[in-house]
Design an enzyme around this catalytic site. Structure first.
Site, PDB file in Angstrom:
ATOM      1  N   LYS A 110       0.867  -1.183   0.000  1.00  0.00           N
ATOM      2  CA  LYS A 110       0.000   0.000   0.000  1.00  0.00           C
ATOM      3  C   LYS A 110       0.900   1.228   0.000  1.00  0.00           C
ATOM      4  CE  LYS A 110      -4.464   0.952   0.169  1.00  0.00           C
ATOM      5  NZ  LYS A 110      -5.571   0.113  -0.345  1.00  0.00           N
TER       6      LYS A 110
HETATM    7  P1  NAD Z   1     -12.847   7.562  -2.982  1.00  0.00           P
HETATM    8  O1  NAD Z   1     -11.863   8.600  -2.615  1.00  0.00           O
HETATM    9  O2  NAD Z   1     -13.208   7.371  -4.410  1.00  0.00           O
HETATM   10  O3  NAD Z   1     -14.223   7.785  -2.174  1.00  0.00           O
HETATM   11  C1  NAD Z   1     -14.267   7.893  -0.795  1.00  0.00           C
HETATM   12  C2  NAD Z   1     -15.689   8.332  -0.416  1.00  0.00           C
HETATM   13  O4  NAD Z   1     -15.818   8.291   1.001  1.00  0.00           O
HETATM   14  C3  NAD Z   1     -16.031   9.755  -0.832  1.00  0.00           C
HETATM   15  O5  NAD Z   1     -17.389   9.793  -1.218  1.00  0.00           O
HETATM   16  C4  NAD Z   1     -15.813  10.547   0.452  1.00  0.00           C
HETATM   17  O6  NAD Z   1     -16.557  11.759   0.482  1.00  0.00           O
HETATM   18  C5  NAD Z   1     -16.319   9.548   1.442  1.00  0.00           C
HETATM   19  N1  NAD Z   1     -15.881   9.758   2.813  1.00  0.00           N
HETATM   20  C6  NAD Z   1     -14.645  10.037   3.277  1.00  0.00           C
HETATM   21  N2  NAD Z   1     -14.671  10.130   4.607  1.00  0.00           N
HETATM   22  C7  NAD Z   1     -15.942   9.866   5.000  1.00  0.00           C
HETATM   23  C8  NAD Z   1     -16.610   9.791   6.242  1.00  0.00           C
HETATM   24  N3  NAD Z   1     -15.952   9.993   7.384  1.00  0.00           N
HETATM   25  N4  NAD Z   1     -17.930   9.485   6.261  1.00  0.00           N
HETATM   26  C9  NAD Z   1     -18.598   9.281   5.112  1.00  0.00           C
HETATM   27  N5  NAD Z   1     -18.031   9.326   3.909  1.00  0.00           N
HETATM   28  C10 NAD Z   1     -16.720   9.626   3.860  1.00  0.00           C
HETATM   29  O7  NAD Z   1     -12.276   6.191  -2.366  1.00  0.00           O
HETATM   30  P2  NAD Z   1     -12.673   4.706  -2.798  1.00  0.00           P
HETATM   31  O8  NAD Z   1     -11.700   4.236  -3.827  1.00  0.00           O
HETATM   32  O9  NAD Z   1     -14.142   4.623  -3.057  1.00  0.00           O
HETATM   33  O10 NAD Z   1     -12.306   3.904  -1.470  1.00  0.00           O
HETATM   34  C11 NAD Z   1     -13.234   3.757  -0.392  1.00  0.00           C
HETATM   35  C12 NAD Z   1     -12.804   2.588   0.476  1.00  0.00           C
HETATM   36  O11 NAD Z   1     -12.778   1.388  -0.311  1.00  0.00           O
HETATM   37  C13 NAD Z   1     -11.402   2.696   1.083  1.00  0.00           C
HETATM   38  O12 NAD Z   1     -11.397   2.041   2.328  1.00  0.00           O
HETATM   39  C14 NAD Z   1     -10.543   1.917   0.106  1.00  0.00           C
HETATM   40  O13 NAD Z   1      -9.337   1.457   0.674  1.00  0.00           O
HETATM   41  C15 NAD Z   1     -11.495   0.778  -0.221  1.00  0.00           C
HETATM   42  N6  NAD Z   1     -11.211   0.065  -1.469  1.00  0.00           N
HETATM   43  C16 NAD Z   1     -11.159   0.718  -2.665  1.00  0.00           C
HETATM   44  C17 NAD Z   1     -10.931  -0.003  -3.817  1.00  0.00           C
HETATM   45  C18 NAD Z   1     -10.925   0.645  -5.174  1.00  0.00           C
HETATM   46  O14 NAD Z   1     -10.840  -0.088  -6.170  1.00  0.00           O
HETATM   47  N7  NAD Z   1     -11.040   1.943  -5.292  1.00  0.00           N
HETATM   48  C19 NAD Z   1     -10.727  -1.392  -3.755  1.00  0.00           C
HETATM   49  C20 NAD Z   1     -10.795  -2.026  -2.515  1.00  0.00           C
HETATM   50  C21 NAD Z   1     -11.047  -1.280  -1.389  1.00  0.00           C
END
Ligand code: NAD
Length: 420
Positions: A110
């Site tokens: 990561k």
């Molecule tokens: P992103 O930046 O695209 O979106 C994050 C979202 O969460 C946004 O809508 C933001 O406003 C919201 N957010 C942030 N803090 C918040 C809070 N305290 N309460 C409510 N909403 C909040 O990120 P993402 O890629 O969607 O990732 C989200 C999660 O999924 C993370 O934990 C990431 O590690 C995990 N993840 C992502 C992927 C991927 O392919 N992008 C794959 C596996 C896991």
């Protein structure tokens, strides 16, 4: 901090507690426990940025490679102001287990930069990305460690990373990152893969627990790359999505939100807040809302000792990494709330990242249908592995998933042996 120097709270404490319980269940010795608990390589870099107004600011960047036993390291790159080394260590460890659980030939890694992307112009984000890539370039590469998007980064970030790395080595290297734009060797279906996977796993979990999508309700925390399409796929499968939230607010509709219109509102305004056709909701109330399925898809540590006793959902699908603290996990287990762990529920992203890397090696693009079919096939296989192991050993899905993964990593490690 504990005597070992590890934190007592936070994602690393949660990850290490899960590992310790798994090591005990599998009966491994202390030497193996230490091997599994310790990252193989960690890099901390300074990322100086010349801002658009010509001032200079210096950010901290990290890349942690937790394990290589089953192949090159793999894991996302996060841009968020609260990123620190321990968080990245935890996320890297979870990546190792996730890749092993869904049987893709990777270890875990990561990366992160402690920057708030919303405070920066696109040109500044490009410069930060390129400088960070250049700093970590000695330890990444298609056979070494392959970054992908995570919180605060996207396919444009990956295009800049690929371009910077390619410029440094003197030729185009598509396989150095995944989650790229499709025109640059990205995979069809990658952008929605994590969400598609989470929704697919939600359907399997609901069916296994006697719930019908058309009669079920859900709440989704986070409306970014994972949450937005997870809400859409759930809604398309017949689930009434009652609430979603983002960092700026939350919205609620008892009859169900129109996710497509909500998406258009977010594209226009930047937030779910203020969406007509829905009521405003206190974002803190989303976790304990009266719904059948809760999908935390934002950040770590949101289901905690303070709210777990009030969670009303029957199933929690962990779209985010580490949304449930170890204390909350114990409370949910006690209350028979089914938690489908992150390393299974959000593994769709890394599965299709693996397909993207394979396509880069083949120099051939698969159809979206082929990608989606193979994604569902792998996730379904992992789901069955987990529920069978859980039932055979009387474990939660998280404990079962972690045990399967840790055993696979340990087997690879033992077969390779310890050098020298
Ligand atoms: P992103 O930046 O695209 O979106 C994050 C979202 O969460 C946004 O809508 C933001 O406003 C919201 N957010 C942030 N803090 C918040 C809070 N305290 N309460 C409510 N909403 C909040 O990120 P993402 O890629 O969607 O990732 C989200 C999660 O999924 C993370 O934990 C990431 O590690 C995990 N993840 C992502 C992927 C991927 O392919 N992008 C794959 C596996 C896991």
């Amino acid at each position: 901090m504990t005597r070992s120097g590890h934190p007592k709270q936070g994602p690393l404490a949660d990850a290490l507690a899960q590992l310790a319980a798994t090591v005990e269940h599998l009966g491994y010795d202390e030497g193996m426990h230490q091997m599994l608990a310790t990252a193989r390589r960690e890099m901390q870099v300074s990322v100086p940025l010349r801002r658009d107004d010509d001032s200079v600011v210096v950010y901290s960047g990290y890349r942690v490679q937790h394990n290589f036993s089953r192949g090159p390291a793999k894991g996302g790159l996060r841009f968020a102001s609260n990123v620190d080394l321990d968080e990245i260590r935890a996320l890297a460890m979870w990546m190792t287990w996730k890749c092993a659980l869904v049987d893709v030939p990777y270890g875990g890694a990561k990366g992160g930069v402690a920057i708030e992307p919303r405070d920066h112009s696109n040109r500044e984000l490009e410069r930060v990305t390129r400088r960070y890539t250049s700093e970590i370039s000695p330890i990444i590469g298609p056979e070494v460690d392959i970054p992908a998007p995570d919180i605060g980064t996207n396919e444009q970030t990956m295009a800049w990373m690929m371009d910077t790395y390619s410029a440094l080595v003197g030729h185009t290297v598509q396989g150095v990152v995944t989650g790229k734009p499709v025109g640059l060797g990205g995979s069809r279906g990658r952008a929605t893969a994590t969400s598609r996977g989470a929704a697919h796993i939600a359907m399997l979990a609901m069916a296994a627990h006697g719930m019908q999508p058309e009669k079920s309700t859900a709440a989704v925390q986070g409306f970014g790359k994972v949450g937005r399409d997870a809400a859409r796929f759930l809604s398309q499968s017949g689930v009434t999505v009652r609430a979603v939230s983002d960092v700026d607010g939350a919205v609620y509709s008892a009859a169900g939100l129109d996710i497509i219109h909500l998406g258009a509102h977010v594209d226009r305004t930047g937030s779910v807040a203020g969406f007509e056709g829905a009521e405003a909701l206190d974002p803190a109330d989303l976790i304990t809302l009266d719904v059948d399925v809760l999908v935390p898809a934002a950040v770590e540590g949101v289901v905690t000792a303070d709210n777990a006793a009030n969670v009303r959902a029957r199933i929690v699908i962990e779209g985010a990494n580490g949304p449930t603290t170890k204390e909350a996990d114990a409370i949910l287990m006690e209350r028979d709330v089914v938690v489908v762990p992150d390393i299974l529920a959000n593994a769709g992203g890394v599965i299709v990242s693996y397909f993207e890397w394979v396509q880069a090696h083949q120099a051939y693009q698969w159809s979206e249908r082929e990608v989606n079919d193979r994604l569902e096939e792998r996730l379904t296989a992992a789901w069955h592995d987990v529920i069978q192991y859980a039932s055979a050993h009387g474990l939660t899905y998280r404990a079962a998933a972690t045990a399967i993964a840790v055993r696979r990593v340990t087997e690879a490690h033992r077969q390779r042996g310890l050098y020298p």
